[in-house]
Design an enzyme around this catalytic site. Structure first.
Site, PDB file in Angstrom:
ATOM      1  N   GLY A  35     -20.556 -18.876   1.340  1.00 13.96           N
ATOM      2  CA  GLY A  35     -20.033 -18.917  -0.022  1.00 13.96           C
ATOM      3  C   GLY A  35     -20.823 -19.742  -1.013  1.00 13.96           C
ATOM      4  N   LYS A  38     -26.072 -17.805  -0.747  1.00 19.30           N
ATOM      5  CA  LYS A  38     -27.216 -17.656   0.160  1.00 19.30           C
ATOM      6  C   LYS A  38     -27.870 -16.274   0.042  1.00 19.30           C
ATOM      7  CE  LYS A  38     -25.751 -17.688   4.262  1.00 19.30           C
ATOM      8  NZ  LYS A  38     -25.825 -16.209   4.437  1.00 19.30           N
ATOM      9  N   ASP A  62     -26.559 -11.845   8.972  1.00 15.98           N
ATOM     10  CA  ASP A  62     -25.173 -12.256   8.728  1.00 15.98           C
ATOM     11  C   ASP A  62     -24.263 -11.059   9.018  1.00 15.98           C
ATOM     12  OD1 ASP A  62     -22.718 -13.037   7.734  1.00 15.98           O
ATOM     13  OD2 ASP A  62     -23.531 -13.955   5.919  1.00 15.98           O
ATOM     14  N   ASN A 271     -26.725 -24.225  -6.052  1.00 16.55           N
ATOM     15  CA  ASN A 271     -26.130 -23.173  -6.879  1.00 16.55           C
ATOM     16  C   ASN A 271     -24.839 -23.623  -7.561  1.00 16.55           C
ATOM     17  OD1 ASN A 271     -27.892 -20.931  -6.709  1.00 16.55           O
ATOM     18  ND2 ASN A 271     -27.167 -20.459  -4.641  1.00 16.55           N
TER      19      ASN A 271
END
Length: 341
Positions: A35, A38, A62, A271
């Site tokens: 979250g 990435k 992932d 971020n």
């Protein structure tokens, strides 16, 4: 720390330009807590690399497989070009693929003469009772495929922290499984020979030998590539986080583990940063910015020799080629908040 403006006395450039410019890099891993942006970061980095490299492959390990969502295009376990690019490809693989699927992919394997008796299945089960061997073989199979594709640089959009660094332990895992299988083969080989001989089946327990050969081949591949992962000229790891306690804690843990394995990491992307105007009356915005500023200062202090990239919280999701390209520009050109911040 209230803005991302570059000062002349900065020791490290707050961008990923050094990663993009390092032409010797073959493997780039992008990892972090779930979250934190990435996948957006890995897609955007791949876009920048495509501007300066002949061929770029973006791989998602992932299980959530967000590459398809990010680009608005379906990807699978075979590499395919990203729409709008001639030298950027992407693929999504399952790192927890079935071991039976892997073994079935071996050349020239027919029906297992032991399967009816359950002996072959029993030996496979015993060998694969070692934790992580499924994942290790899947990852090795991917690396084998990637090596044959001859891309100039490969970007990995990794699974969330906790799963990210498992690949570092895979050679050991496969060696344990090989040792276990070899032991079982030597113990039960004579018995299997006599059983197969009386049935007129394949001689010498051939399916076990094939299994050993398959695992040895994968172990060699993963050991070879892991040695490349420890070469700073060939490999680097880009950490992605947000300016919050848990994310910073996970990043610190990840960097320590990477360092212990001698894997280069010198870039952190932070971020979802807020840059409220000084006159803003939004209490939540100002409070959150104050908290973020505290953790940004900690990041600056802990990682003064890192390229720390500060990325703003955007009002829209970063999805589609156009938005990803805008986001990617901020990875190499420091974000400057609007006047009045």
């Amino acid at each position: 720390m209230s803005s991302a403006v570059v000062h002349s006395d900065d020791l490290m450039e707050p961008t990923l330009q050094s990663v993009v410019n390092q032409k010797t890099l073959r493997w780039i891993f992008v990892g972090g807590k779930g979250g934190v942006g990435k996948t957006t970061t890995s897609c955007s980095l791949a876009i920048q690399l495509a501007k300066v490299r002949k061929s770029v492959l973006l791989i998602s390990t992932d299980p959530a497989h967000n590459l398809s969502d990010a680009f608005g295009q379906k990807f699978g376990k075979e590499a395919r070009l990203v729409d709008g690019y001639t030298n950027l490809s992407a693929m999504e693989i399952d790192p927890n693929g079935s071991i039976q699927d892997l073994l079935a992919s071996g050349e020239g394997q027919g029906d297992d003469p032991l399967s009816g008796m359950g002996v072959g299945g029993m030996m496979q089960d015993l060998a694969f009772s070692i934790p992580g061997v499924d994942e290790a073989m899947s990852f090795a199979e991917v690396l084998k495929q990637v090596k044959s594709l001859s891309y100039e640089v490969i970007v990995f959009d990794t699974a969330p922290t906790g799963h990210t660094l498992r690949f570092l332990q895979f050679p050991t895992v496969l060696e344990k499984a090989l040792a276990k299988l070899s032991q079982l083969s030597s113990q039960f080989g004579p018995m299997l020979n006599s059983i197969l001989g009386s049935r007129g089946g394949l001689p010498g327990g051939q399916n076990i030998d094939e299994l050993l050969q398959k695992m040895e081949s994968l172990r060699e591949t993963i050991s070879e590539v892991n040695s490349q992962f420890k070469d700073a000229d060939l490999t680097t790891f880009v950490c992605v986080c947000i300016a919050e306690f848990l994310s910073l804690y996970e990043t610190e843990r990840m960097i320590q583990e990477l360092t212990s394995y001698n894997i280069d990491t010198h870039a952190i992307v932070v971020n979802q940063l807020l840059f409220p105007k000084q006159s803003s009356e939004c209490e939540q915005c100002n409070a959150r910015r104050k908290m973020q500023k505290k953790y940004l200062e900690q990041i600056e202090e802990l990682y003064e020799d890192f390229n720390v990239v500060r990325m703003p919280l955007l009002v829209e999701e970063v999805r589609g080629k156009e938005k990803l390209e805008k986001f990617s520009d901020m990875l190499v050109n420091p974000y400057v908040p609007p006047e009045g911040n």
